[in-house]
Write an enzyme that holds these catalytic residues in place. Structure first.
Site, PDB file in Angstrom:
ATOM      1  N   CYS A  27       0.817  -1.211   0.000  1.00 30.04           N
ATOM      2  CA  CYS A  27       0.000   0.000   0.000  1.00 30.04           C
ATOM      3  C   CYS A  27       0.856   1.268   0.000  1.00 30.04           C
ATOM      4  O   CYS A  27       0.532   2.243  -0.669  1.00 30.04           O
ATOM      5  CB  CYS A  27      -0.941  -0.014   1.200  1.00 30.04           C
ATOM      6  SG  CYS A  27      -2.151   1.324   1.195  1.00 30.04           S
ATOM      7  N   HIS A 103      -1.559  -2.992  -5.964  1.00 29.69           N
ATOM      8  CA  HIS A 103      -1.100  -3.228  -4.593  1.00 29.69           C
ATOM      9  C   HIS A 103      -2.248  -3.683  -3.709  1.00 29.69           C
ATOM     10  O   HIS A 103      -3.421  -3.478  -4.005  1.00 29.69           O
ATOM     11  CB  HIS A 103      -0.467  -1.957  -4.003  1.00 29.69           C
ATOM     12  CG  HIS A 103      -1.472  -0.947  -3.555  1.00 29.69           C
ATOM     13  ND1 HIS A 103      -2.092  -0.994  -2.318  1.00 29.69           N
ATOM     14  CD2 HIS A 103      -2.013   0.128  -4.185  1.00 29.69           C
ATOM     15  CE1 HIS A 103      -2.943   0.007  -2.208  1.00 29.69           C
ATOM     16  NE2 HIS A 103      -2.918   0.700  -3.339  1.00 29.69           N
ATOM     17  N   CYS A 104      -1.869  -4.331  -2.623  1.00 29.16           N
ATOM     18  CA  CYS A 104      -2.784  -4.608  -1.517  1.00 29.16           C
ATOM     19  C   CYS A 104      -2.039  -4.130  -0.277  1.00 29.16           C
ATOM     20  O   CYS A 104      -1.168  -3.272  -0.383  1.00 29.16           O
ATOM     21  CB  CYS A 104      -3.183  -6.094  -1.465  1.00 29.16           C
ATOM     22  SG  CYS A 104      -1.805  -7.259  -1.425  1.00 29.16           S
ATOM     23  N   SER A 105      -2.327  -4.648   0.864  1.00 33.37           N
ATOM     24  CA  SER A 105      -1.663  -4.187   2.069  1.00 33.37           C
ATOM     25  C   SER A 105      -0.149  -4.432   2.011  1.00 33.37           C
ATOM     26  O   SER A 105       0.645  -3.523   2.197  1.00 33.37           O
ATOM     27  CB  SER A 105      -2.263  -4.869   3.296  1.00 33.37           C
ATOM     28  OG  SER A 105      -1.672  -4.385   4.467  1.00 33.37           O
TER      29      SER A 105
END
Length: 188
Positions: A27, A103-105
């Site tokens: 992120c 993106h993710c976390s």
């Protein structure tokens, strides 16, 4: 210490270039103006998590997906493919470079799963080839077992076979890399 990109960001731990135009990361990368600018990223696809700040001039998109083995990736992957293709289409229309950060976390399960699904659908890569490409570029990638099972089902739906017969990727990065070491890299 890992290799650094033009913006001085570690590419081996923070952000990884998967193809010429697709980047994968956590992120924090979505708010990193120096990274986004130096890599000519015009689009950001956030999967589940939202960046704390947006960078002016960047087109942001968000898809909701929990990192749970029971979460369905089918509708979200359809939307992700459209968003990624639209980013590339903006390049063709002269609207920028068309580079995209997904993106993710942490850039380990959700966002890699959607990038792999995109590569399978749009680039006609087998699951093994797409997963190998992503894991070699970003060794910490490890889609949860439910996502892996759904990617196998997607491959069977697209190609009529499954090329990666595992329930989950190995826990250690070196073992994940070893799983794909003999694979021939795809030609773009």
């Amino acid at each position: 210490m890992g290799k650094k990109d033009k913006a001085g960001v570690s590419t081996t731990t923070s952000i990884s270039q998967i193809t010429e135009s697709i980047y994968l990361g956590p992120c924090s990368a979505a708010s990193n103006k120096a990274f986004l600018t130096s890599n000519a990223i015009t689009h950001v696809l956030s999967v589940g998590s939202t960046p704390s700040e947006r960078v002016e001039g960047i087109s942001y998109h968000r898809l909701s997906l929990n990192d749970s083995p029971s979460s369905s990736i089918s509708k979200v992957s359809d939307d992700a493919c459209k968003i990624i293709d639209d980013a590339f289409a903006s390049k063709a229309k002269g609207g920028g470079t068309g580079n995209i950060l997904v993106h993710c976390s942490a850039g380990i399960s959700r966002s890699p799963t959607l990038v792999i699904a995109y590569l399978m659908r749009s680039h006609r890569m087998s699951l093994r080839t797409a997963m190998g490409l992503v894991v070699k570029a970003r060794p910490q990638v490890s889609p949860n077992p439910g996502f892996l099972k759904q990617l196998q089902a997607l491959e069977e739906e697209i190609f009529g076979l499954v090329t990666l017969h595992i329930d989950q990727l190995p826990k250690r990065e070196k073992d994940r890399l070893a799983l794909f070491q003999d694979d021939v890299p795809p030609t773009a």
